[in-house]
Design a protein around this motif. Structure first.
Motif, PDB file in Angstrom:
ATOM      1  N   SER A 153       0.822  -1.207   0.000  1.00  0.00           N
ATOM      2  CA  SER A 153       0.000   0.000   0.000  1.00  0.00           C
ATOM      3  C   SER A 153       0.858   1.260   0.000  1.00  0.00           C
ATOM      4  CB  SER A 153      -0.923   0.000   1.228  1.00  0.00           C
ATOM      5  OG  SER A 153      -1.829  -1.081   1.185  1.00  0.00           O
ATOM      6  N   GLY A 154       2.014   1.204   0.686  1.00  0.00           N
ATOM      7  CA  GLY A 154       2.907   2.351   0.694  1.00  0.00           C
ATOM      8  C   GLY A 154       3.455   2.651  -0.688  1.00  0.00           C
ATOM      9  N   LEU A 155       3.899   1.611  -1.401  1.00  0.00           N
ATOM     10  CA  LEU A 155       4.382   1.825  -2.764  1.00  0.00           C
ATOM     11  C   LEU A 155       3.249   2.282  -3.685  1.00  0.00           C
ATOM     12  CD1 LEU A 155       6.859  -1.150  -3.389  1.00  0.00           C
ATOM     13  CD2 LEU A 155       7.417   1.284  -3.129  1.00  0.00           C
ATOM     14  N   ALA A 164       7.809   2.137   5.595  1.00  0.00           N
ATOM     15  CA  ALA A 164       9.059   1.582   5.073  1.00  0.00           C
ATOM     16  C   ALA A 164       9.106   1.702   3.556  1.00  0.00           C
ATOM     17  CB  ALA A 164       9.198   0.122   5.495  1.00  0.00           C
ATOM     18  N   ALA A 165       8.011   1.325   2.895  1.00  0.00           N
ATOM     19  CA  ALA A 165       7.953   1.419   1.438  1.00  0.00           C
ATOM     20  C   ALA A 165       7.990   2.873   0.976  1.00  0.00           C
ATOM     21  CB  ALA A 165       6.682   0.735   0.933  1.00  0.00           C
ATOM     22  N   SER A 166       7.231   3.711   1.667  1.00  0.00           N
ATOM     23  CA  SER A 166       7.204   5.136   1.328  1.00  0.00           C
ATOM     24  C   SER A 166       8.591   5.752   1.445  1.00  0.00           C
ATOM     25  CB  SER A 166       6.215   5.852   2.255  1.00  0.00           C
ATOM     26  OG  SER A 166       6.160   7.240   1.984  1.00  0.00           O
ATOM     27  N   ALA A 167       9.311   5.359   2.495  1.00  0.00           N
ATOM     28  CA  ALA A 167      10.660   5.896   2.719  1.00  0.00           C
ATOM     29  C   ALA A 167      11.633   5.440   1.638  1.00  0.00           C
ATOM     30  CB  ALA A 167      11.162   5.464   4.095  1.00  0.00           C
ATOM     31  N   ILE A 168      11.536   4.178   1.223  1.00  0.00           N
ATOM     32  CA  ILE A 168      12.420   3.673   0.169  1.00  0.00           C
ATOM     33  C   ILE A 168      12.189   4.447  -1.124  1.00  0.00           C
ATOM     34  CG2 ILE A 168      12.912   1.694  -1.308  1.00  0.00           C
ATOM     35  CD1 ILE A 168      12.310  -0.083   1.188  1.00  0.00           C
ATOM     36  N   ALA A 169      10.914   4.644  -1.490  1.00  0.00           N
ATOM     37  CA  ALA A 169      10.607   5.403  -2.707  1.00  0.00           C
ATOM     38  C   ALA A 169      11.090   6.844  -2.584  1.00  0.00           C
ATOM     39  CB  ALA A 169       9.106   5.354  -2.977  1.00  0.00           C
ATOM     40  N   GLN A 170      10.926   7.430  -1.410  1.00  0.00           N
ATOM     41  CA  GLN A 170      11.411   8.785  -1.179  1.00  0.00           C
ATOM     42  C   GLN A 170      12.938   8.832  -1.269  1.00  0.00           C
ATOM     43  OE1 GLN A 170       9.617  10.753   2.210  1.00  0.00           O
ATOM     44  NE2 GLN A 170      11.394  12.076   2.522  1.00  0.00           N
ATOM     45  N   ASP A 183      22.987   4.051  -2.081  1.00  0.00           N
ATOM     46  CA  ASP A 183      22.538   5.442  -2.179  1.00  0.00           C
ATOM     47  C   ASP A 183      21.181   5.630  -1.503  1.00  0.00           C
ATOM     48  OD1 ASP A 183      24.819   6.082  -3.657  1.00  0.00           O
ATOM     49  OD2 ASP A 183      23.857   5.515  -5.539  1.00  0.00           O
ATOM     50  N   ILE A 184      20.311   4.645  -1.641  1.00  0.00           N
ATOM     51  CA  ILE A 184      19.011   4.714  -0.957  1.00  0.00           C
ATOM     52  C   ILE A 184      19.228   4.728   0.552  1.00  0.00           C
ATOM     53  CG2 ILE A 184      16.805   3.537  -0.588  1.00  0.00           C
ATOM     54  CD1 ILE A 184      17.203   2.270  -3.403  1.00  0.00           C
ATOM     55  N   ALA A 185      20.133   3.880   1.041  1.00  0.00           N
ATOM     56  CA  ALA A 185      20.426   3.840   2.476  1.00  0.00           C
ATOM     57  C   ALA A 185      20.950   5.177   2.967  1.00  0.00           C
ATOM     58  CB  ALA A 185      21.441   2.729   2.765  1.00  0.00           C
ATOM     59  N   GLU A 186      21.811   5.788   2.200  1.00  0.00           N
ATOM     60  CA  GLU A 186      22.351   7.095   2.593  1.00  0.00           C
ATOM     61  C   GLU A 186      21.227   8.123   2.712  1.00  0.00           C
ATOM     62  OE1 GLU A 186      24.893   9.891   3.914  1.00  0.00           O
ATOM     63  OE2 GLU A 186      25.385   7.767   3.558  1.00  0.00           O
ATOM     64  N   THR A 206      13.041  12.417   7.312  1.00  0.00           N
ATOM     65  CA  THR A 206      11.654  12.561   7.741  1.00  0.00           C
ATOM     66  C   THR A 206      10.786  12.104   6.585  1.00  0.00           C
ATOM     67  OG1 THR A 206      12.082  14.373   9.290  1.00  0.00           O
ATOM     68  CG2 THR A 206       9.846  14.170   8.432  1.00  0.00           C
ATOM     69  N   VAL A 207       9.980  11.079   6.827  1.00  0.00           N
ATOM     70  CA  VAL A 207       9.211  10.462   5.747  1.00  0.00           C
ATOM     71  C   VAL A 207       7.956  11.294   5.496  1.00  0.00           C
ATOM     72  CG1 VAL A 207       8.213   8.325   4.878  1.00  0.00           C
ATOM     73  CG2 VAL A 207      10.099   8.232   6.528  1.00  0.00           C
ATOM     74  N   THR A 208       7.786  11.718   4.274  1.00  0.00           N
ATOM     75  CA  THR A 208       6.704  12.647   3.936  1.00  0.00           C
ATOM     76  C   THR A 208       5.333  11.995   4.056  1.00  0.00           C
ATOM     77  OG1 THR A 208       8.171  13.800   2.394  1.00  0.00           O
ATOM     78  CG2 THR A 208       5.804  14.200   2.166  1.00  0.00           C
TER      79      THR A 208
END
Length: 476
Positions: free
Chosen positions: A92-94, A380-386, A398-401, A407-409
């Motif tokens: 759902s986050g993605l 978690a999914a939202s943060a990865i996409a962000q 680079d995603i980890a960095e 702050t997850v939008t």
């Protein structure tokens, strides 16, 4: 940008250096997982009820390419619902980020969902709630599937083993969840620059629930019970620390095996010790027996702890109906000395545009309301996409960095509802406290339990709910 071949070489080097003893049972295939393939893109017909308003929050990005994520969740066995809701929250986050439909079902195999020009290929594996199985599958995902990052584990023991034997050796980013033991992100043995968790943890349960009990009730003496493994110990240890800090006396504590059923003697011990409240750190395998003995006994103390998932509330609700009679009422429940309970997330605890869209979409897709674990895995999914958007890269490193300090939008707890702490990569977020109340007609079909959380009695600020830097054995 990170060189993917470098991370692969790191893994092969680590595998050779560690040998069979360190990675016993890890180098086999995918464990006989069924292979299914499903794709969801913004061009698909939508039945999710996504509105133009929710689509406005979708980030526009020039990034294109593919992110391959190894997903580890239990999708079979007695606790498969834990894995299902974790997956459904992540999907759902993605979907929210891509303004599209979530992936349906919880099958293993490969599934793809697109956010803009980035395809997220999810390689889903069934851990069967086993640490050994999770380790083996994680090894396969990194070594053979060459995933960019790992996500998952509902079991804290599984998460800890994956971190120690795969993540730290292969140097692959890992977003844990919904595994809830605080140690995952607070112990030096498991925390690390590549270990992240958006999902709430047991320390957040204790810091929010414990402070409420200490400051908003008359309880001054508490007896602590917990299951004799990582989750139960984390619940008890965190409640013990928080309650002591708030001036509450701990009059006893006891760990018992999962599924323990002989509760009368233990509850009598708590009564003899003068307890005014007890805390139970258990899952569905133990809680119903505890509640049955408590409700059928002569105890004047209260039961505190965390609001559990639907399957636990369903069984506890049946127990309450047998003990108190049908129909359940607010008055009956108030007289049962149950609660208040803290909740990491439930669908009716947050009133904001993102959560409202999430509840509608999730319910129409899965036939159930979002549950305890779903906000953390959505985030978690939202943060990865962000992270992909902010870094301009689809490389795991680079995603980890980008995740560090993020702050997850877009989160079900509202815009900017979660922030990853730089000192241990654990996301902090608000928590709520609620009473058990009879399930209303509005939610009965999609909750399927006789009791549900009330509207929030209190909301505990994210900063208050999270272990501070001084309280973790982790230095990043």
């Amino acid at each position: 940008m990170a060189d993917d071949s470098v991370s692969r070489r790191r893994w092969l080097t680590a595998l050779g250096a560690t040998g069979a003893a360190g990675l016993a049972g890890c180098t086999g295939g995918d464990g006989g997982q069924d292979e299914t393939t499903e794709s969801t893109t913004a061009g698909d017909t939508t039945e999710s009820g996504m509105t133009e308003t929710t689509a406005k929050t979708t980030e526009q990005s020039s990034v294109s390419g593919k992110v391959k994520i190894g997903v580890l969740q239990p999708t079979s066995g007695d606790l498969k619902y834990y894995g299902q809701q974790a997956l459904w929250g992540f999907y759902s986050g993605l979907a929210y980020k891509g303004d599209t439909d979530p992936i349906k079902g919880s099958s293993t195999g490969k599934h793809t969902i697109s956010v803009g020009d980035v395809d997220y290929e999810l390689v889903v594996r069934d851990t069967q709630f086993s640490a050994k199985k999770a380790q083996s599958l994680a090894t396969n995902l990194v070594k053979d599937e060459e995933v960019d990052l790992l996500f998952g584990c509902a079991s804290s023991g599984a998460a800890n083993r994956v971190i120690k034997t795969v993540v730290k050796q292969a140097q692959v980013p890992y977003v844990a969840g919904p595994a809830a033991s605080a140690d995952v992100t607070s112990s030096s043995e498991t925390c690390g620059n590549l270990v992240f968790r958006a999902s709430e943890n047991t320390a957040m349960d204790a810091r929010s629930g414990g402070k409420y009990v200490a400051n908003q009730t008359d309880v001054s003496k508490v007896y602590l019970f917990g299951a004799d493994y990582s989750f139960g110990k984390a619940v008890v240890n965190n409640y013990e620390q928080v309650l002591k800090d708030e001036g509450v006396e701990i009059v006893g504590k006891k760990f018992v095996p999962q599924g323990h059923s002989e509760w009368k003697g233990l509850l009598d011990n708590a009564k003899s010790a003068g307890a005014q409240g007890i805390v139970g750190g258990f899952t569905v395998s133990t809680l119903p027996k505890l509640f049955t003995s408590f409700l059928n006994g002569d105890y004047d103390y209260r039961v505190f702890g965390g609001f559990a998932t639907r399957i636990t509330n369903g069984i506890v609700g049946q127990t309450l109906q047998k003990a108190l009679g049908k129909p359940l009422t607010k008055e009956k429940l108030q007289g049962a000395n149950l609660g208040p309970f803290t909740t990491r997330y439930h669908w009716n605890q947050y009133d904001n545009e993102i959560n409202n869209s999430f509840v509608d979409t999730y319910t129409s897709t899965y036939g159930a309301v979002p549950d305890l674990f779903t906000s953390g895995t959505f985030t978690a999914a939202s943060a990865i996409a962000q992270g992909v958007n902010e870094s301009g890269s689809t490389e795991g490193a680079d995603i980890a960095e980008a995740l560090r300090g993020m702050t997850v939008t877009d989160t079900p707890k509202g815009e900017n509802g979660y922030t990853f702490q730089k000192y241990n990569n654990q996301a902090r977020s608000a928590m709520t406290v609620a009473n058990p109340v009879p399930t209303t007609d509005e939610w009965a079909d999609n909750w399927k339990a006789a009791i549900m959380p009330s509207e929030p009695l209190a909301t505990i600020d994210a900063k208050e709910a999270t272990i501070p830097k001084s309280g973790v054995d982790c230095s990043l």
